[in-house]
Design an enzyme around this catalytic site. Structure first.
Site, mmCIF file in Angstrom:
data_model
loop_
_atom_site.group_PDB
_atom_site.id
_atom_site.type_symbol
_atom_site.label_atom_id
_atom_site.label_comp_id
_atom_site.label_asym_id
_atom_site.label_seq_id
_atom_site.Cartn_x
_atom_site.Cartn_y
_atom_site.Cartn_z
ATOM 1 N N HIS A 83 14.484 107.648 -0.363
ATOM 2 C CA HIS A 83 13.908 108.928 -0.864
ATOM 3 C C HIS A 83 14.064 109.886 -0.247
ATOM 4 C CE1 HIS A 83 10.444 108.458 1.638
ATOM 5 N NE2 HIS A 83 10.310 109.683 1.558
ATOM 6 N N LYS A 88 26.662 109.018 4.249
ATOM 7 C CA LYS A 88 27.586 108.526 3.215
ATOM 8 C C LYS A 88 27.846 107.242 3.503
ATOM 9 C CE LYS A 88 31.570 110.295 5.876
ATOM 10 N NZ LYS A 88 32.494 111.309 6.220
ATOM 11 N N ALA A 146 24.884 103.509 17.933
ATOM 12 C CA ALA A 146 23.572 104.084 17.829
ATOM 13 C C ALA A 146 23.191 105.711 17.553
ATOM 14 C CB ALA A 146 23.070 103.891 19.337
#
Length: 170
Positions: free
Chosen positions: A95, A141, A135
């Site tokens: 969210h 995306k 890292a």
């Protein structure tokens, strides 16, 4: 663009509408389970807690390092394939609350994926099988299968084909 559902709000920013979008007691239960799992060094126990109480979909032999933070409000939107490693202090969000809207999106992490420490994965992202995430990467995306990605903004460092060619030359 990431695959998210957009929900518009009026008046106060979307975070002020939080308990219209997710029940308070669900958030409290999820928070408690996540905090317990974040500090336990027992990998099977973490996976059991995530599957049983948070309804996350987790494949066999997947490892969540210490301090991993799955989405506290919508953990059921997270899927992790088998034999993957989620690095120390990684955050997996399903969210995001913005000023005039909030967005929800499935996060799908494939099989044999390595996610480096301190990475943040945003909602609506799919990470393909065999991908490696460096890292401290912001995964904003989709990541192709077998790719090595890193940075902020995230960039493809090697594709699966380039990695195979490098291994063949070695």
């Amino acid at each position: 663009m990431r695959k998210t559902e957009r929900h518009f709000v009026t008046g106060a920013n979307s975070l002020w509408h939080i308990y219209k979008t997710v029940p308070f007691w669900k958030v409290m239960k999820n928070f408690t389970v996540i905090q317990l799992a974040r500090y336990t060094p027992f990998l099977p126990m973490k996976n059991w807690l995530y599957k049983t109480f948070l309804r996350m979909k987790i494949g066999e032999q997947t490892s969540f390092a210490l301090m991993v933070m799955p989405d506290v409000m919508f953990p059921e939107k997270i899927t992790v394939g088998r034999n993957s490693v989620i690095g120390y202090n990684t955050t997996i969000l399903a969210h995001e609350y913005l000023i005039e809207e909030y967005r929800l999106g499935e996060v799908i992490i494939g099989n044999r994926v390595l996610i480096g420490a301190n990475t943040t994965i945003l909602p609506g992202v799919t990470i393909g099988d065999g991908a490696i995430i460096s890292a401290a990467t912001l995964v904003h995306k989709d990541v192709p299968a077998g790719a090595f990605v890193g940075g902020n903004p995230m960039k493809v460092i090697y594709t699966a084909q380039q990695m195979a060619e490098r291994q063949t030359k070695s």
